[in-house]
Design an enzyme around this catalytic site. Structure first.
Site, PDB file in Angstrom:
ATOM      1  N   GLU A   1       0.834  -1.204   0.000  1.00  0.00           N
ATOM      2  CA  GLU A   1       0.000   0.000   0.000  1.00  0.00           C
ATOM      3  C   GLU A   1       0.869   1.254   0.000  1.00  0.00           C
ATOM      4  OE1 GLU A   1      -3.566   1.938   2.772  1.00  0.00           O
ATOM      5  OE2 GLU A   1      -2.181   0.454   3.616  1.00  0.00           O
TER       6      GLU A   1
ATOM      7  N   LYS B   1      -9.935   2.174  -2.801  1.00  0.00           N
ATOM      8  CA  LYS B   1     -10.348   1.664  -1.494  1.00  0.00           C
ATOM      9  C   LYS B   1     -11.733   2.188  -1.121  1.00  0.00           C
ATOM     10  CE  LYS B   1      -8.642   1.368   3.294  1.00  0.00           C
ATOM     11  NZ  LYS B   1      -7.581   1.822   4.224  1.00  0.00           N
TER      12      LYS B   1
ATOM     13  N   CYS C   1      -5.358  -2.575   2.744  1.00  0.00           N
ATOM     14  CA  CYS C   1      -5.242  -2.449   4.193  1.00  0.00           C
ATOM     15  C   CYS C   1      -6.325  -3.255   4.911  1.00  0.00           C
ATOM     16  CB  CYS C   1      -5.270  -0.976   4.585  1.00  0.00           C
ATOM     17  SG  CYS C   1      -4.794  -0.652   6.304  1.00  0.00           S
TER      18      CYS C   1
END
Length: 323
Positions: A102, A155, A202
């Site tokens: 990430e 995301k 994440c």
């Protein structure tokens, strides 16, 4: 969900058995039976995670393991990228796909060019901030071997306070990122096959039954994350255990690229097949296999919650009358 239900139910049933001096023994036996059924289902899941015949794509995880202070320094962006290239060149064996963690790429993606993949002539996945239509996203960038971006996943489960300001912006936040559109399946032609995967950035992977759209069966889940600020604390290991839990529930192996560790290959039964330790720069090559449908995914999280609720209500009514 099932394991938590059985453990809580078994403890409560044992307490009631003791309080009733052995008269209320049936609930405890019932939860023991449920536990045995769960163990049998888990044993079957382990058997279905065996390697499959035929060629499998070779995937390389790159773990930079730069300190958080160095990573966030704007002046060090070029140096961090140069160090990343040096690290990637230490591994000479060819691979079918390179996965970076990430926000590893230190610059904002604004167009369809990703020269890093072209320089290595290998399809590449990386985390980066991206800009589109006036919005900033925390993204997973998928580029081909020619250095062209094929797809960008944004995301959708943002971290409150860290990535957006909750309560309509009333409370302060250091960032105000935009939200992606949710789960989707990505396709990449690698290793002589159409490789499909579900992206997760994440802590998106901790949300049960949230990554794979209904009716889809990807070869893997690719989870890119940055746990640098956790260091060697329980948070780092807990996050990895949640990844293992998701693999068990979904029956899908996980490729996990963590900026500072722990990066790992997790099979579809939740076992860690290889890994890189915390704060250890390096590369990790591996395969994924054994993807299969699970009963949990067939019924879904909401369906299982209904089953547990109905079982609890019925059991409470039956044994309440007997008491």
């Amino acid at each position: 969900l099932g394991l938590g239900f059985v453990i809580v139910g078994l403890v409560a049933a044992a307490v009631e058995c003791i309080r009733s001096r052995g008269r209320m023994w049936m609930p405890m036996v019932l939860f023991l039976i449920l536990g045995a059924v769960g163990c049998f289902a888990g044993w079957r899941n382990i058997g279905r995670a065996a390697p499959t015949d035929g060629p499998m794509p070779v995937v390389r995880i790159v773990q930079p393991a730069v300190s958080q202070q160095q990573k966030l320094t704007r002046d060090a962006a070029v140096s961090n990228l140069e160090n990343l290239v040096v690290l990637m060149r230490t591994a000479q064996a060819p691979v079918d796909l390179i996965v970076l963690p990430e926000t590893t790429y230190p610059f904002v993606i604004t167009d369809n060019d990703f020269p890093l993949a072209g320089a290595f002539q290998t399809p590449m996945i990386t985390g980066a901030l991206s800009y589109a239509d006036g919005e900033i996203y925390n993204s997973m960038v998928i580029a081909n071997a020619d250095g062209q971006i094929e797809k960008i996943y944004h995301k959708s489960h943002l971290v409150p306070f860290g990535e957006y300001a909750p309560m309509g912006g009333i409370l302060p936040s250091p960032a105000n990122l935009s939200v992606g559109h949710g789960p989707e399946i990505m396709h990449m032609p690698i290793g002589g096959r159409d490789f499909t995967f579900a992206p997760a950035i994440c802590y998106e992977i901790i949300f049960s039954d949230s990554l794979i759209p209904r009716g889809q069966q990807p070869h893997a889940i690719i989870n890119i994350t940055n746990d640098t600020w956790f260091g060697r604390t329980p948070g780092t290991y807990q996050h990895l255990d949640m990844v293992r839990r998701y693999a068990i529930e979904s029956g899908v192996p996980v490729i996990r690229a963590n900026f500072s560790g722990i990066s790992a290959f997790v099979d579809s039964a939740g076992a860690i097949t290889s890994w890189l330790d915390i704060a250890t720069p390096g590369v990790l090559d591996g395969h994924v296999w054994g993807e299969h449908m699970t009963l949990y995914r067939e019924i879904g999280r909401n369906g299982w919650m209904i089953v547990i609720l109905m079982f609890s209500c019925l059991g409470g009514w039956v044994f309440g009358r007997r008491a």
